[in-house]
Structures are given as C-alpha cells and as structure tokens.
Design a protein around this motif. Sequence first.
Motif, short mmCIF file in Angstrom:
data_model
loop_
_atom_site.label_atom_id
_atom_site.label_comp_id
_atom_site.label_asym_id
_atom_site.label_seq_id
_atom_site.Cartn_x
_atom_site.Cartn_y
_atom_site.Cartn_z
N PHE A 51 30.01 68.71 17.27
CA PHE A 51 29.61 67.34 17.54
C PHE A 51 29.25 66.54 16.38
N ASP A 52 29.78 65.76 16.08
CA ASP A 52 29.79 64.78 15.05
C ASP A 52 30.28 63.42 15.08
N LEU A 53 29.42 62.41 14.98
CA LEU A 53 29.81 61.02 15.20
C LEU A 53 30.97 60.63 13.97
N GLY A 169 20.08 63.43 18.64
CA GLY A 169 19.87 63.07 20.25
C GLY A 169 20.85 61.76 20.64
N TRP A 170 21.80 61.81 20.03
CA TRP A 170 22.67 60.61 20.27
C TRP A 170 23.07 60.38 21.87
N GLN A 219 33.90 64.14 16.62
CA GLN A 219 34.35 64.77 17.91
C GLN A 219 32.93 64.95 18.74
N VAL A 220 32.91 64.72 19.96
CA VAL A 220 31.72 65.25 20.89
C VAL A 220 31.94 66.29 21.56
N ASN A 248 40.04 66.51 19.15
CA ASN A 248 38.70 66.19 19.10
C ASN A 248 38.30 65.04 20.12
N ALA A 249 37.54 65.51 20.91
CA ALA A 249 37.35 64.68 22.10
C ALA A 249 36.72 63.43 21.79
#
Length: 492
Positions: A51-53, A169-170, A219-220, A248-249
């Motif tokens: 998970f990375d914005l 905590g996004w 991706q989330v 990558n979702a």
Amino acid sequence: MAAHPIGRRTLLRGTAAGALAGLISAPPAVAQPVRSPFDLHFSTTHRFRPFDLIAPRFVQYDSATAPPSAADTLVSTGVRPRAPFGAVVVEVRQGGTAVAGLTGGRTSVLGTYNAETGMVTIEVGADSGRTVAASAQVRAANAGPFGFAVVFNENAVTVLVDHTGTGTGWQPVATERDNVQALVDLRNPAVLGALSYTYGGRGDAPVLLGRVRAGYFGQVGVRDPHLVQHADGRPFIRDGKVFLTLTNAGLGFFQQAHWAVWTVDLADPTRVEQVATLFFQRDGLVLGDHAGQIVYDDRTGRFIVLMSSWGDFAFRGVHIRHTTTTANVLSGVHVLPTERLPLPTSVSSWDPALTRVDGRWRLAFVESEAQQPAFVFHPALAAGPRGADYAESLRLAGADTSVDQTEGTIIQRVGPDWYVLASDGDARQYPVYDLAMRKLGTLDAPYGTNIPHPTLFPVGREWWMITFDGTQYAEPVLGYGGHGDLIVMRAR
C-alpha cells in the motif's frame, strides 16, 4: 504430502531390517523429482498488503518542510507526470483549507480539505471557470498534524485524509470520475503535459504545511501476478530476486488501475519492491492498461510486452495488445505505444501468457463472449508455426468452453511437460490443461476469494505460487476494484 499406507510386504521387510538397525545406518531420504503439477501440494506461507499512495521509487518532488502557505496561495512545483496516475501528499500542521492537485494555465484539478469545518471538495478549473465536481462533509481533523492527499487515477480524482498523522491511516473521503472527465481529460498528453503538481492553502487563514511529496501513484492492493520470463519459460531472476508484473489497484474500477514491474526477494518473499511503472499510448490517449506479461527474447535482445486493454474499459469489449522494445522496461517509467494483437478469436480477450515451446510460440489467453449483463469467460490456447514470430499466424490450439468464470492463464513447465494453468472462480479451483487444452486435473492449492491467478515457478527444491485475493480497500467510498492482498504459497 499425504502419507502412503504401509503394505504387508513392506512391513515384513522392515521387520527383518530392524535386526540390523544397530549395525547399519539407513541411507538418507532422497527427494523424489517432481514429475507433474499433481506432485505439488501447496500451503499459504505469506499474506500481506502492499500500500503506497506514491510508489517509493517514483517520488518526483519532495519538500522536507514546505513554507507556510498564505491565504489563497498555491505553489506550483513545475514537476509533471508522464501519465495520469499520480498523487500529492501533504502534512498539514495547522490552518484552514489545504489544497493539492494539478494546475497549469487556466486548467486545474484540485482537492481541498478544511480541517476546521470538515468540508471536502474536488474542483476542476477550465476556460469556463471553476466547477465543483464533488463535495463531502466529513469529521474535522483532530488537533495536531494530519495527512491530506489528492490522488488522480486516470480521470478519477480522490481526496484522502489520515487523521492519525502517521501516514498509515489513509481513508478516502471523496472521489469523482465522470464529472471530472466531462470537463477535462487527463489521459490526453496535450492536457496533462501542461499541468504540474501543486499544493497550498485557501481562505482567510494561512495554512502551515510540513513535508510535501508528489509523484507516481503506487497502489492500494495488487493482483494479476505474472512472471517476467525468458522466451523459453525460465523466470527472469537477478541478484536473488525474481521479477514479475502486477496490476496496481487504484482508487476505483478497472480504469483506475495500472501496470508495474516488481521484484520479490527469494530469501524473504515479504520484501517486494516496485521497480518500474508502465503506461500505454493508444488512440491518442495515455492509459493504464494492465493484466499481461513481459517476455525477454534472448535471441533478439528485445522485450515482448503484452497487456489487456482494461485502461478504458466501458463494458464494450476487451482485447490483448502488444509491443516490443529494447528499452529496459524492468526499471523506470515508460509510456509505450501498442497495437492490437491478432488472435484467432472473434470475441473479447485478456490475460495473455506467452512462451516458446519446441520452436513454436504458444499464447494462452482468456476468451470472453460477454461482459454484460454478466461476465462470461474461459481459457484458450493459440500456437504459431515453427520458426514464426510470436504474433504471426496464430491458430487456436484448444479452449475449455465448459467453464464460464475461468481466467488467469499461465504457461508453465513442471517436470518434463508443459501445462496451461488457470483459475476457475465457479469451482474454486485451479484447472490444469495440456497443450491441446485437455483438462488433466486441478492443483492442490488453497483457493481464496476473487479469481486468484496460479503463478507457479521453482525456487531451489521448492515450488512457489504467487497469487492474490479479493480483499477490498474502502469499498463503500470507492466501489469495486481496490483489491487485493498478495499471497505466497509453497510446496516442497
């Protein structure tokens, strides 16, 4: 592996041998060679969620501490993405309304968040003026620093807030695609090329900002794993790491996803890293097509890149596209022009899997005669003439039309023979076919949610299978598409 019953003859031999146990040491057990996929018995060893914005290797702008932003002041970074998949992530320490997004000339795509009132907006600026494309009322931020982010995936714009201030905590609080696309098309290179990452404040009170970062969206969740491989099927491995592609979702449906190259450390499969991000130019647009494979052809020194046209999916069909390049697509950012791959099918297709077997290219894929009112799809295999290139004169070798929820095609050699593997979402199992697409059986492996793809490969004396599941991210806000967890299985 399952225990085998002991026969009477074996028992008698064992009893006689027991008299010599004190004199002769038994020889060490020898692992029997794997002769087929049915010798493998998998169990799950790792499950985790990348998970990375902003993809860690693909940060384009980083300000350790941004200056205080005066009221109604925006800071343009002058940094531009090459594709409409990016994010601006801001640490807000104090103040009124934080703003972030893309600006250039009279065009802007911005998200705002007022920490005091909890008002969120998504706004589009064009020649006709500024339009609020979406708004939401959320709880105000707690005292102290908090995170604020604006993400654009294709033409979908999403505002996220991290009230913990930790970056872990996004939560999305507003998202909009249709109203944005009606005003501006970020897929158009001429439009996107005039925009740069922007941040700042709005209103009467200045905003005190901390660190600001911008770059290509990460991706989330991830899905559709496929090994990067040599033409003969060997996995592409460097420095103890295997390369694979993953979808990558994104923050929404299929159009919001994009394609990337990752490495998995064979000493520790939880150590994964995105090393390349790939986008595709077609029909005058830059899109996030995905669900495909990269093959390195050692004979020609080129990469063969195949992908599915999910980047503009609108329930009007899907097809497989392709290109070749000598550029190193296993590193960096690439925008590649592609063409439609000529396949022996008259219906939709996706999930290409390419390998050269006995001098002939074989291409496994999914055929789909319908995507609405429901998806209907099954696995198929095409083969070319001996000595021909991978896209030349492909003929249908077989298809399993008895199933209608089966995808994730993989070509893999196990023991002396080659097989086509797939994933049957109805039966909840992984069917195994020969190269005439005759079903031989199923893999002995856990089957999770969604339709996980059976990416199988040998690692030393083990076999690994990397796949995914249907675990969603923030589905009440974003809808379907933000899945899944990455899953690693092993068989000894």
